[in-house]
Design a protein around this motif. Structure first.
Motif, PDB file in Angstrom:
ATOM      1  N   ALA A   1      42.761  54.028  41.211  1.00  0.00           N
ATOM      2  CA  ALA A   1      43.214  53.620  42.539  1.00  0.00           C
ATOM      3  C   ALA A   1      43.257  52.105  42.605  1.00  0.00           C
ATOM      4  O   ALA A   1      42.682  51.414  41.759  1.00  0.00           O
ATOM      5  CB  ALA A   1      42.260  54.149  43.603  1.00  0.00           C
ATOM      6  N   CYS A   2      43.952  51.577  43.594  1.00  0.00           N
ATOM      7  CA  CYS A   2      44.079  50.130  43.749  1.00  0.00           C
ATOM      8  C   CYS A   2      42.698  49.526  44.000  1.00  0.00           C
ATOM      9  O   CYS A   2      41.996  49.944  44.922  1.00  0.00           O
ATOM     10  CB  CYS A   2      45.005  49.800  44.909  1.00  0.00           C
ATOM     11  SG  CYS A   2      45.060  48.034  45.274  1.00  0.00           S
ATOM     12  N   PRO A   3      42.279  48.548  43.191  1.00  0.00           N
ATOM     13  CA  PRO A   3      40.963  47.942  43.395  1.00  0.00           C
ATOM     14  C   PRO A   3      40.906  47.148  44.702  1.00  0.00           C
ATOM     15  O   PRO A   3      39.824  46.830  45.179  1.00  0.00           O
ATOM     16  CB  PRO A   3      40.806  47.020  42.186  1.00  0.00           C
ATOM     17  CG  PRO A   3      42.189  46.763  41.703  1.00  0.00           C
ATOM     18  CD  PRO A   3      43.014  47.953  42.077  1.00  0.00           C
ATOM     19  N   GLN A   4      42.036  46.859  45.295  1.00  0.00           N
ATOM     20  CA  GLN A   4      42.078  46.035  46.496  1.00  0.00           C
ATOM     21  C   GLN A   4      42.034  46.882  47.772  1.00  0.00           C
ATOM     22  O   GLN A   4      41.318  46.571  48.700  1.00  0.00           O
ATOM     23  CB  GLN A   4      43.348  45.195  46.476  1.00  0.00           C
ATOM     24  CG  GLN A   4      43.167  43.801  47.032  1.00  0.00           C
ATOM     25  CD  GLN A   4      44.276  42.878  46.553  1.00  0.00           C
ATOM     26  OE1 GLN A   4      44.111  42.135  45.583  1.00  0.00           O
ATOM     27  NE2 GLN A   4      45.407  42.973  47.208  1.00  0.00           N
ATOM     28  N   CYS A   5      42.835  47.974  47.792  1.00  0.00           N
ATOM     29  CA  CYS A   5      42.919  48.749  49.034  1.00  0.00           C
ATOM     30  C   CYS A   5      42.642  50.237  48.831  1.00  0.00           C
ATOM     31  O   CYS A   5      42.627  50.997  49.785  1.00  0.00           O
ATOM     32  CB  CYS A   5      44.292  48.556  49.689  1.00  0.00           C
ATOM     33  SG  CYS A   5      45.622  49.423  48.837  1.00  0.00           S
ATOM     34  N   GLY A   6      42.470  50.652  47.579  1.00  0.00           N
ATOM     35  CA  GLY A   6      42.130  52.044  47.343  1.00  0.00           C
ATOM     36  C   GLY A   6      43.322  52.993  47.323  1.00  0.00           C
ATOM     37  O   GLY A   6      43.167  54.177  47.050  1.00  0.00           O
ATOM     38  N   ASN A   7      44.505  52.465  47.593  1.00  0.00           N
ATOM     39  CA  ASN A   7      45.708  53.307  47.551  1.00  0.00           C
ATOM     40  C   ASN A   7      45.997  53.804  46.135  1.00  0.00           C
ATOM     41  O   ASN A   7      45.474  53.275  45.163  1.00  0.00           O
ATOM     42  CB  ASN A   7      46.910  52.476  48.019  1.00  0.00           C
ATOM     43  CG  ASN A   7      47.405  52.934  49.378  1.00  0.00           C
ATOM     44  OD1 ASN A   7      46.817  53.823  49.988  1.00  0.00           O
ATOM     45  ND2 ASN A   7      48.461  52.307  49.838  1.00  0.00           N
ATOM     46  N   GLU A   8      46.906  54.733  46.055  1.00  0.00           N
ATOM     47  CA  GLU A   8      47.315  55.227  44.751  1.00  0.00           C
ATOM     48  C   GLU A   8      48.195  54.181  44.054  1.00  0.00           C
ATOM     49  O   GLU A   8      48.947  53.467  44.712  1.00  0.00           O
ATOM     50  CB  GLU A   8      48.125  56.507  44.939  1.00  0.00           C
ATOM     51  CG  GLU A   8      47.943  57.495  43.813  1.00  0.00           C
ATOM     52  CD  GLU A   8      48.659  58.792  44.145  1.00  0.00           C
ATOM     53  OE1 GLU A   8      49.631  59.081  43.445  1.00  0.00           O
ATOM     54  OE2 GLU A   8      48.250  59.462  45.113  1.00  0.00           O
TER      55      GLU A   8
ATOM     56  N   PHE B   1      51.564  49.064  39.887  1.00  0.00           N
ATOM     57  CA  PHE B   1      51.826  48.470  41.195  1.00  0.00           C
ATOM     58  C   PHE B   1      51.216  49.315  42.301  1.00  0.00           C
ATOM     59  O   PHE B   1      51.231  50.551  42.245  1.00  0.00           O
ATOM     60  CB  PHE B   1      53.348  48.382  41.352  1.00  0.00           C
ATOM     61  CG  PHE B   1      53.807  47.810  42.659  1.00  0.00           C
ATOM     62  CD1 PHE B   1      53.698  46.452  42.919  1.00  0.00           C
ATOM     63  CD2 PHE B   1      54.370  48.640  43.629  1.00  0.00           C
ATOM     64  CE1 PHE B   1      54.144  45.919  44.117  1.00  0.00           C
ATOM     65  CE2 PHE B   1      54.815  48.111  44.829  1.00  0.00           C
ATOM     66  CZ  PHE B   1      54.705  46.751  45.068  1.00  0.00           C
ATOM     67  N   CYS B   2      50.677  48.634  43.333  1.00  0.00           N
ATOM     68  CA  CYS B   2      50.172  49.327  44.507  1.00  0.00           C
ATOM     69  C   CYS B   2      51.174  49.155  45.645  1.00  0.00           C
ATOM     70  O   CYS B   2      51.431  48.021  46.067  1.00  0.00           O
ATOM     71  CB  CYS B   2      48.813  48.760  44.918  1.00  0.00           C
ATOM     72  SG  CYS B   2      48.293  49.355  46.545  1.00  0.00           S
ATOM     73  N   SER B   3      51.706  50.263  46.129  1.00  0.00           N
ATOM     74  CA  SER B   3      52.704  50.147  47.195  1.00  0.00           C
ATOM     75  C   SER B   3      52.013  49.901  48.540  1.00  0.00           C
ATOM     76  O   SER B   3      52.657  49.533  49.517  1.00  0.00           O
ATOM     77  CB  SER B   3      53.574  51.403  47.257  1.00  0.00           C
ATOM     78  OG  SER B   3      52.742  52.539  47.351  1.00  0.00           O
ATOM     79  N   GLY B   4      50.698  50.083  48.580  1.00  0.00           N
ATOM     80  CA  GLY B   4      49.976  49.824  49.821  1.00  0.00           C
ATOM     81  C   GLY B   4      49.834  48.338  50.115  1.00  0.00           C
ATOM     82  O   GLY B   4      50.163  47.867  51.201  1.00  0.00           O
ATOM     83  N   CYS B   5      49.380  47.558  49.119  1.00  0.00           N
ATOM     84  CA  CYS B   5      49.110  46.145  49.382  1.00  0.00           C
ATOM     85  C   CYS B   5      49.873  45.212  48.446  1.00  0.00           C
ATOM     86  O   CYS B   5      49.755  43.992  48.569  1.00  0.00           O
ATOM     87  CB  CYS B   5      47.610  45.865  49.265  1.00  0.00           C
ATOM     88  SG  CYS B   5      46.986  45.948  47.580  1.00  0.00           S
ATOM     89  N   GLY B   6      50.610  45.755  47.507  1.00  0.00           N
ATOM     90  CA  GLY B   6      51.403  44.894  46.626  1.00  0.00           C
ATOM     91  C   GLY B   6      50.642  44.380  45.407  1.00  0.00           C
ATOM     92  O   GLY B   6      51.156  43.570  44.640  1.00  0.00           O
ATOM     93  N   TRP B   7      49.419  44.876  45.202  1.00  0.00           N
ATOM     94  CA  TRP B   7      48.630  44.445  44.041  1.00  0.00           C
ATOM     95  C   TRP B   7      49.325  44.864  42.739  1.00  0.00           C
ATOM     96  O   TRP B   7      49.912  45.947  42.655  1.00  0.00           O
ATOM     97  CB  TRP B   7      47.239  45.087  44.130  1.00  0.00           C
ATOM     98  CG  TRP B   7      46.314  44.738  42.983  1.00  0.00           C
ATOM     99  CD1 TRP B   7      45.526  43.640  42.879  1.00  0.00           C
ATOM    100  CD2 TRP B   7      46.076  45.529  41.815  1.00  0.00           C
ATOM    101  NE1 TRP B   7      44.818  43.674  41.719  1.00  0.00           N
ATOM    102  CE2 TRP B   7      45.131  44.821  41.035  1.00  0.00           C
ATOM    103  CE3 TRP B   7      46.570  46.749  41.337  1.00  0.00           C
ATOM    104  CZ2 TRP B   7      44.668  45.302  39.806  1.00  0.00           C
ATOM    105  CZ3 TRP B   7      46.114  47.229  40.118  1.00  0.00           C
ATOM    106  CH2 TRP B   7      45.172  46.500  39.368  1.00  0.00           C
ATOM    107  N   VAL B   8      49.301  43.972  41.754  1.00  0.00           N
ATOM    108  CA  VAL B   8      49.864  44.271  40.435  1.00  0.00           C
ATOM    109  C   VAL B   8      48.780  44.014  39.410  1.00  0.00           C
ATOM    110  O   VAL B   8      48.125  42.964  39.459  1.00  0.00           O
ATOM    111  CB  VAL B   8      51.093  43.376  40.156  1.00  0.00           C
ATOM    112  CG1 VAL B   8      51.582  43.580  38.744  1.00  0.00           C
ATOM    113  CG2 VAL B   8      52.204  43.674  41.147  1.00  0.00           C
TER     114      VAL B   8
HETATM  115 ZN    ZN Z   1      46.509  48.117  47.024  1.00  0.00          ZN
END
Ligand code: ZN
Ligand code: ADP
Ligand code: ZN
Length: 713
Positions: free
Chosen positions: A458-465, A418-425
């Motif tokens: 990293a998140c493929p959508q926003c780069g967050n952890e 899960f990405c806590s930055g953008c919610g990507w799963v």
């Molecule tokens: Zn993200």
């Protein structure tokens, strides 16, 4: 193929009987067929009929009662008879191996020995054959397989080699050790079934885990054996319960054979032959063993009859439990269905008087029933899956030298990334599902299609952890090892139990006390004895409370009761903790306050109101294809093709997407057919299947009909 084909018998040879295998020309190929029936006439002119090339068997493969069950099953499940019959055979019989235990052995005859000693000239193939025969001879199938058939015929014609029949040695007899003195409840159960020996009767043996059900089976089998008959015992999974077969061999004096899918082909054929020849009067097997021919069947037992593995979920979708009952009925012998958590169908059958109900309410050990406590996760937040009260209880039981069993029916490290930055799963590319984190392998794995990929950094959508969210057994193992670094832990799930022997190894470590903490999935809930386990912790009871399938709550209750039943089988009372975020859920509350039966009563009222089984009868037409439109087009055509004359009391629902609407790149949807009357449903399906077979869907579409589906999600 749904149809059968007409052939003429081999000229001058006896006409093969139904249930015998024959070699036939089929189109441009040759094939092995099974004779379905003898007919006096054919719709085809005689000149167009081909002849059987060769009869393989001299007697039918199945006894009449078992063959009758197979035919009935093909009709009932609306599945092609050929697939049913071939599917019921060990692979080597499908490929043409001899069914008999009599082996034809060729050896050098005196005339041959004399001729060779006198310097007779042999061709090179004949020389090779003579070398192979040696002093002991060789079996016909071995010679044929090695390409010696022509040389055998040539030398046999000259009288230089001769054949004789040799029986395969019978399987070893059991030890025949006496059992314990039965409790009053056991005596009653044995007497009730015992009085029914020699005629059909269905018995539901409801006994908590450790109440002595297996001992009841053993006593009944002893009686059946003493009368010169045999017993068929179905179990959910032999690989997980190796000690069960050992216990039968220990207690019974007759040969016991096991039949299951992890047997090698040759061993499976041997076991089948021994059973069919009556040399092994006790057969213990999984689902498909229900098709084993047994000439003098006296008793049918289905252990853990509620278990989902009795239902085959692909191809010929039969219920081994239901066919076991049909088998007992056709053979005119009693059937005993045993369980600590009977299926709701069986409970309803018992309530309606179709099954005789037998109870073993007490455990044989001294320990009483375990105490059950619910832990509210909203108040007691869990850290990495384990709440503070559960942690304290584990500590206490370990300090008291008890063993602890931790149950979580989810493998892997975490169910989502899960990405806590953008919610990507992290999604599976070919399924409508999330990927499971397997940290030890550093992979993301799809539990539906098996696809796996590297862990992203990293998140493929926003780069967050990214962070793994939720718990699987792998993560809980890490947690427990951190909390209790000195206590040896054994984990049991499909990721760690992979090879034959892994389970024995794990169970051994628990049995001899090397392991103090036992962590695992439902693999643990299947029939094992853990006498020193004093605490059972169910980490996540919520999965089953809100499942889409109408059986979800039944399965949840069975799992909880089964796993709780592992605790305190020795002389120490057990304690059970259930973690949940929904402690006031009515089904969960009912299960805890009123036990499994109270729970079943309540759930059956709901089923009746909702018109679900066992108060309705269902069939599911499933379809899948790479293109979504193909699936819905087919299902709509299927619904439109429903025979109008058979629609009385039939409801067709859908098309609707399956719970997993896309798997492995294929879209999945279904039509649900429902009727309050089994007869009406059957009459409808018989006509509908013909209409379905005539539809011309896209080439990549697959469809299947599932009668009495286990899941309707
Ligand atoms: Zn993200
Ligand atoms: P279940 O099949 O219901 O789980 P089992 O038949 O395996 O129960 O019995 C549980 C344990 O109790 C086994 O170790 C078994 O040997 C023992 N047992 C069964 N019946 C008796 C009895 N009448 N007296 C003493 N021990 C028994
Ligand atoms: Zn997938």
């Amino acid at each position: 193929m749904r149809q059968s084909f007409d052939y003429l018998p081999v000229a001058g040879a006896p006409v093969p009987q139904a249930g015998e295998r024959v070699r036939v020309p089929f189109g441009r190929q040759r094939a092995i067929g099974i004779v379905a029936a003898q007919a006096e006439s054919s719709a085809w002119p005689r000149a167009r009929l081909k002849s059987v090339t060769q009869a393989i068997d001299t007697t039918p493969l199945w006894d009449a009662a078992t063959f009758g069950v197979l035919r009935w099953a093909a009709d009932y499940y609306h599945h092609p008879l050929g697939d049913v019959l071939f599917g019921a055979l060990p692979k080597m019989l499908r490929d043409g191996a001899a069914a008999s235990r009599e082996l034809v052995v060729w050896r050098l005859a005196d005339a041959g020995r004399a001729a060779i000693a006198a310097g007779a000239r042999l061709g090179s193939r004949q020389q090779a054959l003579v070398a192979l025969l040696g002093a002991d001879g060789a079996t016909q199938p071995a010679l044929a397989a090695a390409g010696h058939s022509a040389a055998v015929r040539a030398l046999a014609k000259r009288g230089w080699i001769e054949s004789f029949a040799r029986s395969a040695p019978p399987p070893p007899a059991g030890a025949g050790r006496p059992g314990p003195v039965l409790t009053a409840d056991q005596v009653q159960a044995v007497a009730a079934v015992g009085d029914s020996l020699g005629r059909f009767g269905a018995f539901l043996l409801h006994g908590v885990t450790g109440s002595g059900k297996t001992e009841v089976y053993l006593r009944l089998i002893e009686r059946v054996l003493a009368a010169g008959r045999g017993a068929l015992v179905l179990v959910p999974e032999i690989a997980l319960t190796p000690q069960l077969v050992a216990r039968f061999r220990e207690r019974l004096s007759a040969p016991v054979v096991a039949l299951h899918s992890s047997l090698a082909d040759g061993a499976r054929l041997d076991a089948w032959r021994a059973a069919s020849a009556g040399c092994a009067p006790v057969v213990i097997g999984t689902r498909s063993a229900v098709f084993t021919p047994m000439p003098a069947l006296g008793l049918v037992v289905v252990d853990e009859e509620h278990d989902a593995s009795y239902k085959q979920q692909e191809g010929f979708r039969y219920s081994g439990r239901d066919l076991a009952l049909m088998r007992a009925q056709r053979a005119g012998v009693p059937a005993v269905l045993g369980s600590a958590t009977p299926s709701f169908e069986s409970l309803a059958n018992a309530a309606a008087g179709r099954y005789v109900r037998l109870s073993l309410p007490e455990r044989t050990g001294r320990a009483g029933k375990p105490g059950v406590t619910v832990i509210d996760l909203r108040v007691n937040a869990a850290r990495d899956g384990i709440s503070p009260p559960a942690m304290a209880a584990i500590e206490r039981h370990l300090a008291d030298r008890g063993q602890v069993l931790v149950f979580l029916n989810r493998r892997g490290y975490a169910p989502t990334m899960f990405c806590s930055g953008c919610g990507w799963v992290a999604p599976c590319k070919s399924c409508d599902a999330r990927l499971t984190v397997h940290l030890s392998r550093a992979r993301l794995v799809c539990h539906h299609c098996g696809a796996d990929e590297a862990l992203p950094f990293a998140c493929p959508q926003c780069g967050n952890e990214l962070a793994p969210v939720g718990e699987g057994t792998e993560r809980v193992e890490t947690t427990l090892k951190q909390l209790f670094p000195r206590e040896p832990l054994v984990r049991v799930d499909r990721d760690v139990i992979r090879r034959r022997g892994d389970m024995e190894e794990a169970l051994g470590a628990v049995a001899d006390g090397r392991a103090r903490i036992l962590l695992g999935t439902q693999m643990l809930t299947k029939g094992h004895d853990f006498p020193d386990v004093t605490l059972v912790v169910v980490l996540a009871a919520d999965q089953g409370l809100f499942g889409a399938d109408f059986r979800a709550s039944e399965r949840l209750a069975q799992q909880i009761v089964q796993v709780a039943g592992r605790a305190g089988r020795g002389d120490r009372p057990g304690e059970v903790l259930i973690q949940t975020s929904y402690p006031e859920h009515p089904l969960l509350k009912c299960l805890i306050t009123r036990g499994y039966e109270g729970f079943a009563e309540l759930a059956l009222v709901e089923r009746r109101a909702a018109g679900w089984p066992p108060y309705a009868h269902l069939a599911l037409l499933r379809a899948d294809a790479p293109a979504r439109a193909d699936v819905y087009q087919f299902l709509e055509a299927a619904a439109a093709a429903a025979p109008a004359t058979r629609r009385d009391r039939i409801r067709i629902l859908g098309p609707a997407p399956a719970a997993l609407a896309r798997r492995a790149g294929r879209h999945r949807a279904q039509l649900l057919v429902e009727s309050p009357a089994r007869g009406a449903l059957q009459a409808f399906l018989a006509h509908w299947v013909d209409a379905l077979a005539a539809l011309k869907p896209s080439r990549q579409l697959r469809w299947s009909l599932d009668v009495d589906p286990a899941e309707v999600d």
